[in-house]
Write a protein that holds these residues in place. Sequence first.
Motif, PDB file in Angstrom:
ATOM      1  N   ASN A  75      41.308-134.113  97.371  1.00  0.00           N
ATOM      2  CA  ASN A  75      41.953-134.312  96.073  1.00  0.00           C
ATOM      3  C   ASN A  75      42.242-133.021  95.326  1.00  0.00           C
ATOM      4  O   ASN A  75      43.274-132.915  94.666  1.00  0.00           O
ATOM      5  N   TYR A  76      41.316-132.067  95.409  1.00  0.00           N
ATOM      6  CA  TYR A  76      41.423-130.903  94.550  1.00  0.00           C
ATOM      7  C   TYR A  76      41.682-129.584  95.281  1.00  0.00           C
ATOM      8  O   TYR A  76      41.891-128.571  94.626  1.00  0.00           O
ATOM      9  N   ALA A  77      41.625-129.574  96.573  1.00  0.00           N
ATOM     10  CA  ALA A  77      41.860-128.335  97.320  1.00  0.00           C
ATOM     11  C   ALA A  77      42.931-128.570  98.379  1.00  0.00           C
ATOM     12  O   ALA A  77      42.733-128.306  99.560  1.00  0.00           O
ATOM     13  N   GLY A  78      44.058-129.057  97.920  1.00  0.00           N
ATOM     14  CA  GLY A  78      45.157-129.381  98.824  1.00  0.00           C
ATOM     15  C   GLY A  78      45.639-128.185  99.632  1.00  0.00           C
ATOM     16  O   GLY A  78      45.967-128.336 100.822  1.00  0.00           O
ATOM     17  N   ASP A  79      45.659-127.023  98.999  1.00  0.00           N
ATOM     18  CA  ASP A  79      46.099-125.825  99.728  1.00  0.00           C
ATOM     19  C   ASP A  79      45.153-125.514 100.889  1.00  0.00           C
ATOM     20  O   ASP A  79      45.588-125.202 101.991  1.00  0.00           O
ATOM     21  N   PHE A  80      43.844-125.621 100.622  1.00  0.00           N
ATOM     22  CA  PHE A  80      42.866-125.357 101.675  1.00  0.00           C
ATOM     23  C   PHE A  80      42.962-126.410 102.780  1.00  0.00           C
ATOM     24  O   PHE A  80      42.975-126.079 103.971  1.00  0.00           O
ATOM     25  N   MET A  81      43.035-127.670 102.392  1.00  0.00           N
ATOM     26  CA  MET A  81      43.070-128.753 103.390  1.00  0.00           C
ATOM     27  C   MET A  81      44.378-128.738 104.177  1.00  0.00           C
ATOM     28  O   MET A  81      44.431-129.247 105.290  1.00  0.00           O
ATOM     29  N   GLY A  82      45.406-128.147 103.624  1.00  0.00           N
ATOM     30  CA  GLY A  82      46.696-128.091 104.305  1.00  0.00           C
ATOM     31  C   GLY A  82      46.850-126.923 105.260  1.00  0.00           C
ATOM     32  O   GLY A  82      47.881-126.802 105.925  1.00  0.00           O
ATOM     33  N   ILE A  83      45.861-126.059 105.342  1.00  0.00           N
ATOM     34  CA  ILE A  83      45.953-124.907 106.250  1.00  0.00           C
ATOM     35  C   ILE A  83      46.081-125.399 107.683  1.00  0.00           C
ATOM     36  O   ILE A  83      45.262-126.189 108.162  1.00  0.00           O
ATOM     37  N   LYS A  84      47.120-124.942 108.357  1.00  0.00           N
ATOM     38  CA  LYS A  84      47.320-125.333 109.756  1.00  0.00           C
ATOM     39  C   LYS A  84      46.436-124.481 110.648  1.00  0.00           C
ATOM     40  O   LYS A  84      46.416-123.259 110.548  1.00  0.00           O
ATOM     41  N   LEU A  85      45.691-125.158 111.494  1.00  0.00           N
ATOM     42  CA  LEU A  85      44.802-124.456 112.417  1.00  0.00           C
ATOM     43  C   LEU A  85      45.521-124.130 113.724  1.00  0.00           C
ATOM     44  O   LEU A  85      45.417-123.025 114.230  1.00  0.00           O
ATOM     45  N   PHE A  86      46.220-125.114 114.250  1.00  0.00           N
ATOM     46  CA  PHE A  86      47.058-124.911 115.430  1.00  0.00           C
ATOM     47  C   PHE A  86      48.008-126.096 115.527  1.00  0.00           C
ATOM     48  O   PHE A  86      47.639-127.231 115.254  1.00  0.00           O
ATOM     49  N   GLY A  87      49.249-125.826 115.846  1.00  0.00           N
ATOM     50  CA  GLY A  87      50.269-126.883 115.907  1.00  0.00           C
ATOM     51  C   GLY A  87      50.359-127.612 114.579  1.00  0.00           C
ATOM     52  O   GLY A  87      50.478-126.999 113.529  1.00  0.00           O
ATOM     53  N   ASN A  88      50.306-128.951 114.644  1.00  0.00           N
ATOM     54  CA  ASN A  88      50.332-129.763 113.427  1.00  0.00           C
ATOM     55  C   ASN A  88      48.935-130.187 112.988  1.00  0.00           C
ATOM     56  O   ASN A  88      48.783-131.089 112.172  1.00  0.00           O
ATOM     57  N   ILE A  89      47.932-129.565 113.527  1.00  0.00           N
ATOM     58  CA  ILE A  89      46.547-129.885 113.185  1.00  0.00           C
ATOM     59  C   ILE A  89      46.116-128.996 112.012  1.00  0.00           C
ATOM     60  O   ILE A  89      46.123-127.778 112.110  1.00  0.00           O
ATOM     61  N   ASN A  90      45.727-129.653 110.899  1.00  0.00           N
ATOM     62  CA  ASN A  90      45.292-128.891 109.731  1.00  0.00           C
ATOM     63  C   ASN A  90      43.811-129.168 109.442  1.00  0.00           C
ATOM     64  O   ASN A  90      43.168-129.981 110.097  1.00  0.00           O
ATOM     65  N   VAL A  91      43.297-128.483 108.442  1.00  0.00           N
ATOM     66  CA  VAL A  91      41.880-128.595 108.088  1.00  0.00           C
ATOM     67  C   VAL A  91      41.544-130.035 107.698  1.00  0.00           C
ATOM     68  O   VAL A  91      40.490-130.550 108.070  1.00  0.00           O
ATOM     69  N   ALA A  92      42.417-130.702 106.965  1.00  0.00           N
ATOM     70  CA  ALA A  92      42.162-132.073 106.533  1.00  0.00           C
ATOM     71  C   ALA A  92      41.972-133.012 107.723  1.00  0.00           C
ATOM     72  O   ALA A  92      41.064-133.855 107.712  1.00  0.00           O
ATOM     73  N   LEU A  93      42.795-132.877 108.734  1.00  0.00           N
ATOM     74  CA  LEU A  93      42.665-133.728 109.911  1.00  0.00           C
ATOM     75  C   LEU A  93      41.348-133.455 110.634  1.00  0.00           C
ATOM     76  O   LEU A  93      40.642-134.392 111.032  1.00  0.00           O
TER      77      LEU A  93
END
Length: 124
Positions: free
Chosen positions: A66-84
């Motif tokens: 909810n509050y750290a969208g930029d952090f959770m949206g960081i792409k780790l590889f391909g379309n896989i991000n921190v949130a996933l």
Amino acid sequence: MATEAPPPQSGTDTSPAQPAQPTTNQFAEVQQSAEFGELRRAHRSFAFPLTIGFIAWYLLYVLLSNYAGDFMGIKLFGNINVALVFGLAQFLTTFLIAWFYSRHATRTLDPKAAVIKSRMEADL
């Protein structure tokens, strides 16, 4: 024409015998015993900390989402991000906790419960 089988004679009943049931007073006595208190402590000392830890981990995930969208949206590889990755880790921790609890119950709780159960059944 169907014929009815004669009713079983006394002493020849082949149905499994129903075990006697403990009384309410017997349950209350066992509940007050030190043995049962030890079983309850063994369960609570394992279940409560894991429950609190998992709830904290889940709330962290929700708050970050909810509050750290930029952090959770960081792409780790391909379309896989921190949130996933965090979301999938929720499933992993759920299964790990279930496995840890199963192991704990098998090793610690079940033997203690079996002793209490066998003592109650022996008293009947």
